[in-house]
Write an enzyme that holds these catalytic residues in place. Structure first.
Site, short mmCIF file in Angstrom:
data_model
loop_
_atom_site.label_atom_id
_atom_site.label_comp_id
_atom_site.label_asym_id
_atom_site.label_seq_id
_atom_site.Cartn_x
_atom_site.Cartn_y
_atom_site.Cartn_z
N CYS A 1 -7.18 -2.33 12.89
CA CYS A 1 -7.89 -0.99 13.24
C CYS A 1 -9.12 -0.89 12.71
O CYS A 1 -9.79 0.03 13.45
CB CYS A 1 -6.99 0.15 12.72
SG CYS A 1 -6.65 0.02 11.01
N GLU B 1 -2.19 6.58 9.14
CA GLU B 1 -3.11 5.57 9.26
C GLU B 1 -2.93 5.08 10.69
O GLU B 1 -2.13 4.04 11.12
CB GLU B 1 -3.13 4.62 8.31
CG GLU B 1 -4.85 3.67 8.40
CD GLU B 1 -4.30 2.49 7.83
OE1 GLU B 1 -5.47 1.37 8.24
OE2 GLU B 1 -3.53 2.02 7.32
N SER C 1 8.04 -3.48 10.91
CA SER C 1 7.72 -3.93 12.33
C SER C 1 8.71 -4.90 12.96
O SER C 1 9.08 -5.78 12.24
CB SER C 1 6.16 -4.42 12.65
OG SER C 1 6.39 -4.78 14.00
N ARG D 1 0.87 -1.36 0.07
CA ARG D 1 0.14 0.12 -0.02
C ARG D 1 0.93 1.26 0.11
O ARG D 1 0.54 2.31 -0.51
CB ARG D 1 -0.83 0.06 1.14
CG ARG D 1 -1.82 0.97 1.33
CD ARG D 1 -2.66 1.01 2.49
NE ARG D 1 -4.09 0.62 2.41
CZ ARG D 1 -4.75 0.36 3.24
NH1 ARG D 1 -4.58 0.30 4.42
NH2 ARG D 1 -6.14 -0.09 3.01
N SER E 1 0.06 3.00 15.88
CA SER E 1 -0.98 3.54 16.77
C SER E 1 -1.18 4.95 16.64
O SER E 1 -0.32 5.58 16.22
CB SER E 1 -0.24 3.02 18.13
OG SER E 1 0.77 3.88 18.42
#
Length: 474
Positions: A280, A246, A173, A156, A225
């Site tokens: 989310c 986001e 991550s 994305r 987050s």
């Protein structure tokens, strides 16, 4: 893989430190990656700057054809990639494979937008003058990738950047870096020029901050987050850098007395257990109209109690583990705090004793709107349910949140559907369905759920700047 991916090659990090990668289903070590440092970031930025200059000069349709080669590589290796992500993230195999296949479709869609990378021609009040709005690549970008959908969100950010003529520095991550470095191996098998994609592993608090502050990076995009997004935004502000955020969500799901209750139960449970509730856009607070409250609660409790939780490699498993012990404990605390305040657990409500990080699918009622479990993101398989009387009340309570990413509405009344769609101050409204961010849509949150967005033509244009040319021809 204890190396970084710089200028198309795997090279030793300037740091001698590593990060362990654990399988959340059993907490066993499955790999290590480098814990990058400032010099790694400098090397990556220098390479990205140089590569982007040449890439921007390539015809955008030719760029798209080159980037499209990655889709073929993913197709050939999709089962191996799905297994890697399944191990390090904990998804059931069908979900892991589905994420890879969705990523392939995303590449095909975004490369197809190359020919629609359009500007505008405007008329001016001045005689013999035409105004042209020309779209140009924003330049060097950076993408901070979360652990819950690591390959799709990588695509994305990476694919629209490349197609529009940008380069990108990726920070995966620390929970799920192995699959990202596997993608790096596939990039080496394409004609995508070396240096356009740089991959630096390391903590977000250091690597992410360095990327956000770097003057040569023109856009930084993070999915994570709300706290992490605020940190990135603050660091980027020093250089007035564009940010694409986001962030967290607290999606309300509203079930009216005109809903198909079985359908509402089906889709809410599907969305809530997806990725063990670690999405989310998952429904995080459920509002049910009083006339159908008892029926809904009974049916959703029965459905949640039958969810099979366990080893994600088992074909009989519906839901895998929570990503790590810290997140597992956070879910447990929110549920227990709610119970202490008077809430009632109808099913689940506990950590499953095992070597992995598993939590029971949970339904909880008698919750107050001011309770933490109704206000803060749970990010786990917990459904807190409250009752409402009128449509106005449901809308007011749904809007009463600092978050505004996604929402769900279940009603067979068209007027109600449109009223919710028009009055919910939330980026996405899913009516009578499960959340599925389509490639052609626009995934964007309100308030503390983010800035900017992704997907579709609007997401594509996040990576473009505009130059205005005043062309006089007297």
């Amino acid at each position: 893989m204890s190396k970084q991916f710089i200028d198309g090659k795997f090279v030793e990090s300037h740091s001698n430190e590593t990060i362990e990668v654990l399988n959340p289903a059993n907490n066993k070590l499955i790999g290590e990656v480098a814990k990058g440092n400032e010099q790694d970031v400098k090397d990556a930025v220098a390479g990205a700057v140089q590569a982007q200059k040449s890439w921007a000069a390539v015809n955008r349709v030719k760029r798209a054809d080159i980037v499209l080669q990655l889709a073929a590589q993913l197709e050939q290796n999709k089962e191996e990639i799905a297994r890697i992500y399944q191990q390090e993230q904990g998804k059931v195999y069908s979900a892991a494979l589905g994420e890879v296949e969705n990523s392939i479709n995303y590449i095909k869609y975004m490369t197809g937008l190359a020919q629609s990378n359009k500007g505008e021609v405007l008329q001016n009040q001045v005689d013999h003058e035409t105004i042209m709005l020309i779209k140009k690549p924003i330049g060097v970008t950076a993408g901070i990738i979360p652990w819950n959908a690591p390959i799709f969100i990588l695509m994305r950010k990476m694919i629209p950047a490349l197609v529009t003529g940008c380069s990108i520095i990726v920070k995966p991550s620390g929970e799920t870096p192995l699959g990202t470095f596997k993608i790096a191996e596939l990039l080496q098998k394409t004609d995508i020029p070396a240096g356009l994609v740089q991959i630096i592993s390391g903590p977000g608090s250091s690597i992410g901050n360095l990327l956000a502050k770097n003057q040569q990076i023109n856009l930084i995009s993070i999915t994570g987050s709300t706290g992490a997004g605020k940190s990135v935004m603050e660091a980027a502000a020093a250089n007035v850098k564009k940010v694409n955020l986001e962030l967290g969500g607290k999606a309300p799901a509203i079930v009216t007395n005109k809903a198909d209750i079985d359908k509402a139960v089906k889709y809410i449970v599907m969305a809530r257990i997806k990725n063990s509730g670690q999405v989310c856009t998952c429904p995080e607070r459920i509002y049910v109209q009083s006339e159908v409250y008892d029926e809904f609660v009974k049916k959703v409790t029965d459905t949640m109690s039958k969810i099979v939780t366990g080893d994600p490699t088992s074909p009989n498993t519906d839901m895998g583990p929570i990503i790590n012990k810290k997140q597992l404990d956070s879910i447990e605390k929110k549920v227990q705090d709610a119970v202490a305040a008077g809430a009632k657990v109808l099913t689940g409500g506990h950590i499953i004793e095992s070597e992995g990080n598993f939590y029971e699918p949970t339904v909880i009622v008698n919750v107050d709107d001011d309770s933490q479990i109704m206000k803060d993101e749970i990010f786990g398989p917990v459904l807190p349910i409250a009752k409402f009387a009128t449509i106005d009340e449901a809308i007011d309570r749904a809007n009463d949140s600092p978050y505004g990413l996604s929402s769900y509405v279940y009603t067979d009344d068209l007027k109600e559907s449109m009223e919710f769609t028009n009055r919910l101050n939330i980026g996405e409204v899913y009516v009578n369905c499960e959340a599925e961010e389509t490639l052609t849509g626009y995934h964007a949150g309100w308030r503390q759920s983010g800035l900017g967005g992704a997907d579709g033509q609007h997401g594509f244009e996040e990576y473009l700047n505009t130059t205005v040319s005043y062309l006089r021809y007297e």
